[in-house]
Scaffold this motif. Structure first.
Motif, short mmCIF file in Angstrom:
data_model
loop_
_atom_site.label_atom_id
_atom_site.label_comp_id
_atom_site.label_asym_id
_atom_site.label_seq_id
_atom_site.Cartn_x
_atom_site.Cartn_y
_atom_site.Cartn_z
N ARG A 182 0.83 -1.21 0.00
CA ARG A 182 0.00 0.00 0.00
C ARG A 182 0.86 1.26 0.00
O ARG A 182 1.98 1.27 0.51
N TYR A 239 2.25 2.14 6.10
CA TYR A 239 2.03 0.70 6.10
C TYR A 239 3.36 -0.02 5.97
O TYR A 239 4.21 0.35 5.15
N ASP A 249 1.60 -5.24 4.98
CA ASP A 249 0.64 -4.73 5.97
C ASP A 249 0.83 -5.29 7.37
O ASP A 249 -0.10 -5.27 8.19
N LYS A 294 -1.35 -6.21 12.20
CA LYS A 294 -2.33 -6.97 11.44
C LYS A 294 -2.66 -8.27 12.16
O LYS A 294 -1.78 -9.04 12.51
N ASN A 320 -6.53 -7.17 6.35
CA ASN A 320 -7.18 -5.85 6.42
C ASN A 320 -7.67 -5.48 7.82
O ASN A 320 -8.28 -4.42 7.98
N TYR A 358 -10.39 -1.69 10.59
CA TYR A 358 -10.50 -2.45 9.35
C TYR A 358 -10.18 -1.50 8.21
O TYR A 358 -10.76 -0.42 8.11
N ASP A 359 -9.25 -1.89 7.33
CA ASP A 359 -8.81 -0.99 6.28
C ASP A 359 -8.39 -1.80 5.06
O ASP A 359 -7.38 -2.50 5.10
N ASP A 360 -9.17 -1.74 3.99
CA ASP A 360 -8.75 -2.38 2.74
C ASP A 360 -8.50 -1.35 1.64
O ASP A 360 -8.49 -1.69 0.45
N ARG A 361 -8.26 -0.09 2.04
CA ARG A 361 -7.90 0.95 1.08
C ARG A 361 -6.47 0.71 0.59
O ARG A 361 -5.62 0.27 1.36
N HIS A 362 -6.21 1.05 -0.64
CA HIS A 362 -4.86 0.88 -1.17
C HIS A 362 -4.14 2.21 -1.35
O HIS A 362 -2.94 2.26 -1.47
N GLY A 400 -13.28 0.58 -1.54
CA GLY A 400 -12.88 -0.03 -0.29
C GLY A 400 -13.65 0.47 0.91
O GLY A 400 -14.59 1.27 0.78
#
Length: 378
Positions: free
Chosen positions: A80, A105, A109, A155, A159, A205-209, A217
């Motif tokens: 990321r 990041y 991750d 982590k 995510n 919770y974070d799935d942004r790139h 996301g």
């Protein structure tokens, strides 16, 4: 502090002048490529510094510089995009400040460092506490202010991150200046200065790139911070914070984004650490702290065109938000809800990293607010 129209004028003048001369001057063209065109690969680190110029009634002329550092762990384009933004300023009235925001990041991750730093001497406008304060006669709190807030997250599954959070806020050498006209404000808790150190934890919770421009996301955070005199705090209180954001791609370049925000505080709270409505992220158009109380609920939605279908660089957004503050959760009143909305222009500063400069104009029942930053508001 809020960048003003002068920031925009300065940058546009620099850009326009450079572009006009670029065909005639090879050196200028090289500088234009360096500062306003992204020639690095997606995995390569980028660092940019540009001047800022602003004006505010409380400070007069403001001079400063902004910087943006972008990188991926180990230079791996599959990791990321991490970002560190810094903004420094000073005024001819002896005011100064340094802001730093980070979202870093680690490789694959494994770690996520999310935080902000504020070191400044800058006037804070104080309108009072609650949802019915007068907007015409604020007090001005001239003080030194240090804020250090950092989450160190590990982590625990794809995510999903969990870890400790620390928050240090120090308001000192404070002068609470009552308005020259209108009624005086009752002195709030912490008006003479206060120091508070909070410890807690955050689940994210974070799935942004790409934090600065999310195309698709989710981001969700719930955290708790506790402050107690036994651990270097002047006040005893606790806060629960909720932040949920979603980003939905529409067609090729358009994005529908929305956010829900909640701050819930119990105990005796200094005025500078109450839930604050307004600012450059949520309820744009309102001064940050125009309304403040122990509890706040807020929501916003934004439609982004990044960029326009007919342009490679220029885009725009429209946005709307609503928020309310209250002394207790059960005391929220629908008729005391505030509304804000507006629109913005975007300029694609780093094409290979998909990062835009943003100019937003937020409108409220009390007038407009202008914002000029790198990256989206949320």
């Amino acid at each position: 502090m809020r960048p003003t129209i002068a920031n925009i004028i300065l940058l546009l003048c620099l850009t326009t002048t450079a572009m006009a001369q670029s065909e005639k001057n090879g050196w200028v063209n090289r500088q234009l490529n360096r500062f306003f065109r992204d020639t690095t690969s997606a995995a390569e680190r980028s660092f940019r510094v540009y001047p800022t110029l602003g004006y505010a009634p409380e400070t007069g002329v403001e001079l400063g510089a902004s910087s943006l550092w972008l990188f991926r762990a180990k230079g791996d384009s599959t990791n990321r995009l991490s970002e560190v933004q810094a903004f420094s300023f000073f005024t001819f009235k002896g005011q100064y400040g340094l802001w730093i925001d980070n979202a870093v990041y680690g490789d694959k991750d494994k770690w996520f460092f999310l935080g902000r730093t504020r070191i400044q001497r800058f006037p804070l406008l104080y309108y009072g506490i609650g949802h019915s304060t007068d907007g015409d006669h604020p007090a001005v709190v001239d003080a030194n202010y240090i804020l250090l807030r950092q989450r160190v997250l590990r982590k625990i599954s794809p995510n999903l991150f969990f870890g400790p959070e620390i928050d240090y806020q120090h308001l000192f050498s404070a002068d609470f200046n009552q308005p020259e006209e209108g009624p005086h404000h009752a002195l709030p808790a912490g008006s003479g200065g206060t120091t508070n150190l909070g410890f807690g934890a955050a689940l994210v919770y974070d799935d942004r790139h790409n934090v600065l421009n999310v195309r698709k996301g989710w981001f969700g955070e719930i955290s708790y911070l506790g402050y107690h005199p036994s651990v270097a705090s002047d006040f005893q209180f606790g806060s629960v914070n909720l932040d949920v954001r979603a980003f939905h791609p529409i067609k090729k370049n358009n994005v529908l984004a929305w956010q829900l925000l909640g701050n819930f505080i119990s105990g005796e709270v200094p005025f500078n650490q109450l839930a604050l409505m307004g600012g450059d992220m949520m309820m744009r158009g309102y001064y940050q702290g125009r309304y403040r109380d122990k509890n706040m609920l807020a929501a916003q939605v934004e439609y982004r065109m990044l960029p326009f279908a007919f342009s490679q660089r220029w885009g725009a957004t429209i946005f709307a938000g609503t928020a309310a503050v209250a002394p207790a959760i059960k005391a929220f009143q629908l008729d005391k809800t505030q509304f804000a909305g507006g629109a913005g222009l975007r300029y694609l500063l780093f094409p290979k990293k998909d990062i835009f400069l943003r100019l937003d104009v937020g409108m409220t029942r009390e007038g407009p607010g202008f914002y000029f930053f790198t990256g989206e508001a949320f």
